[in-house]
Design a protein around this motif. Structure first.
Motif, short mmCIF file in Angstrom:
data_model
loop_
_atom_site.label_atom_id
_atom_site.label_comp_id
_atom_site.label_asym_id
_atom_site.label_seq_id
_atom_site.Cartn_x
_atom_site.Cartn_y
_atom_site.Cartn_z
N THR A 1 47.85 -20.44 -27.35
CA THR A 1 48.87 -21.48 -27.45
C THR A 1 49.90 -21.12 -28.52
O THR A 1 51.11 -21.33 -28.33
CB THR A 1 48.23 -22.84 -27.78
N ASN A 2 49.45 -20.59 -29.64
CA ASN A 2 50.38 -20.15 -30.68
C ASN A 2 51.29 -19.04 -30.17
O ASN A 2 52.48 -18.98 -30.53
CB ASN A 2 49.61 -19.68 -31.91
N THR A 3 50.76 -18.17 -29.33
CA THR A 3 51.59 -17.09 -28.76
C THR A 3 52.69 -17.67 -27.87
O THR A 3 53.84 -17.22 -27.91
CB THR A 3 50.71 -16.12 -27.95
N ILE A 4 52.34 -18.67 -27.07
CA ILE A 4 53.35 -19.32 -26.23
C ILE A 4 54.43 -19.95 -27.09
O ILE A 4 55.64 -19.83 -26.81
CB ILE A 4 52.70 -20.37 -25.31
N GLY A 5 54.02 -20.61 -28.15
CA GLY A 5 54.98 -21.25 -29.04
C GLY A 5 55.92 -20.27 -29.71
O GLY A 5 57.10 -20.56 -29.91
N SER A 6 55.40 -19.09 -30.04
CA SER A 6 56.24 -18.09 -30.70
C SER A 6 57.18 -17.39 -29.73
O SER A 6 58.26 -16.93 -30.09
CB SER A 6 55.36 -17.04 -31.40
N LYS A 7 56.81 -17.33 -28.45
CA LYS A 7 57.64 -16.66 -27.45
C LYS A 7 58.74 -17.56 -26.92
O LYS A 7 59.87 -17.11 -26.71
CB LYS A 7 56.77 -16.19 -26.27
N ALA A 8 58.41 -18.80 -26.64
CA ALA A 8 59.35 -19.70 -25.99
C ALA A 8 60.32 -20.29 -27.00
O ALA A 8 59.92 -20.74 -28.08
CB ALA A 8 58.59 -20.82 -25.27
N SER A 9 61.60 -20.30 -26.63
CA SER A 9 62.62 -20.90 -27.50
C SER A 9 63.13 -22.21 -26.94
O SER A 9 64.04 -22.81 -27.50
CB SER A 9 63.80 -19.92 -27.66
N ASP A 10 62.55 -22.67 -25.84
CA ASP A 10 62.97 -23.91 -25.19
C ASP A 10 62.35 -25.10 -25.94
O ASP A 10 61.16 -25.10 -26.24
CB ASP A 10 62.53 -23.91 -23.73
N SER A 11 63.15 -26.12 -26.21
CA SER A 11 62.68 -27.27 -26.98
C SER A 11 61.62 -28.06 -26.22
O SER A 11 60.67 -28.58 -26.83
CB SER A 11 63.86 -28.17 -27.34
N GLU A 12 61.78 -28.17 -24.90
CA GLU A 12 60.79 -28.91 -24.12
C GLU A 12 59.46 -28.17 -24.10
O GLU A 12 58.39 -28.79 -24.19
CB GLU A 12 61.30 -29.13 -22.69
N ILE A 13 59.51 -26.85 -23.97
CA ILE A 13 58.27 -26.06 -24.02
C ILE A 13 57.62 -26.22 -25.38
O ILE A 13 56.39 -26.37 -25.49
CB ILE A 13 58.56 -24.58 -23.73
N ALA A 14 58.43 -26.21 -26.44
CA ALA A 14 57.89 -26.39 -27.79
C ALA A 14 57.18 -27.73 -27.93
O ALA A 14 56.13 -27.84 -28.59
CB ALA A 14 59.01 -26.27 -28.82
N ALA A 15 57.73 -28.78 -27.30
CA ALA A 15 57.09 -30.09 -27.36
C ALA A 15 55.74 -30.08 -26.65
O ALA A 15 54.76 -30.65 -27.15
CB ALA A 15 58.01 -31.14 -26.73
#
Length: 310
Positions: free
Chosen positions: A276-290
């Motif tokens: 999950t941390n890897t996804i958060g570091s890769k994605a720059s989309d605000s909705e994905i971050a949420a």
């Protein structure tokens, strides 16, 4: 996990009573209370509890009531009768007015009437067998109560898995869109910048940059691994048709082996958080971050339960 179990056994060695209570604890801790007469068995009793209970703060109380033959002194009936007969003869010789009655309580205090309690003739081998069986039965009763709590905890963990899967589906939909958003934003910035300096650009270079970003922001592999880990969680919990037979034992096989479920789940939860941390570091989309934040909250709730799960 919390629970309480009690058992008692009666035999020629006396009455053994065992009571065991447990409360949540990440590791194993045992507090044993037993009489001095059983102190020689303390290490074996604690070792037995440790082999059957893998996690929790355990409070175990053991009591022993000796057999009546050991705990009661014996009265020498022949000697008592002899004393009474002699006292009566003495009373008759001296006169009734001098000694009208004979107090048996006082007679019993005369030498030899009451023999001391028998010395400890216990059979340590038989006594340990009774203690061991009583501990087994108490832990079985304890586990019956802990199983109920574990079932509720497992249902909560399954619900958290469903929540995570739902968020992953949303991320899977949003991930390709984020590349398009990045492409439009990058192309707009480049056009404005080059128009200001009246310089032309190659679309090949722009597409190459977008491809580099798309590769870097691709989270499909992490989503696949997270989905696999969630199946492993359900497999450890005993759900049918969810576990990989090469990596996770079925609930029945696990129970036979006595393998602690909590420790295996603890490792899987760590892997869930890492992906999950890897996804958060890769994605720059605000909705994905949420959605990543929501997934991490669900994982943290799972972790708190797993730390107390047997």
């Amino acid at each position: 996990m919390t629970g309480q179990g009690h058992a008692s056994r009666s035999s020629s060695q006396g009455i053994i009573a065992v009571e065991i209570r447990t409360v949540n604890n990440r590791g194993f801790k045992c507090i044993l209370r037993s009489p001095d007469s059983l102190s020689g068995f303390d290490s074996r009793m604690e070792g037995l509890a440790r082999s059957l209970i893998h996690r929790g703060s355990v409070s175990m109380s053991v009591s022993w009531k000796r057999p009546p033959s050991e705990s009661m002194p014996q009265i020498d009936q022949e000697l008592l009768q002899s004393y009474v007969k002699q006292l009566k003869a003495g009373r008759d010789a001296i006169g009734v007015d001098v000694m009208a009655t004979i107090d048996l309580a006082q007679v019993a205090m005369l030498p030899g009437v009451i023999a001391p309690a028998q010395s400890d003739q216990r059979d340590n081998k038989l006594l340990w067998q009774e203690i061991e069986q009583a501990v087994y039965e108490a832990i079985e009763n304890l586990n019956a109560m802990r199983d109920q709590e574990g079932s509720h905890m497992a249902e909560t963990i399954r619900a958290e898995c469903d929540t995570i899967e739902s968020h992953l589906e949303q991320i899977g939909v949003l991930a390709p869109r984020s590349v398009e958003v990045y492409q439009n934003r990058l192309e707009s910035k480049i056009k404005k910048l080059l128009a200001r300096h009246e310089v032309e650009y190659s679309k090949i270079d722009l597409l190459r940059e977008i491809q580099i970003y798309a590769d870097r922001a691709d989270v499909s592999e992490e989503i696949t691994r997270l989905t696999s880990h969630l199946k492993m969680v359900r497999g450890v919990l005993g759900d049918a048709n969810t576990a990989d037979p090469h990596t996770v034992d079925s609930g029945e096989e696990k129970a036979k082996e006595g393998e602690p479920t909590g420790r295996k789940l603890e490792f899987i939860v760590q892997e869930l958080l890492r992906e999950t941390n890897t996804i958060g570091s890769k994605a720059s989309d605000s909705e994905i971050a949420a959605f990543v934040v929501e997934i991490k909250c669900a994982i943290e709730r799972m972790r708190e339960l797993v730390l107390n799960l047997e």
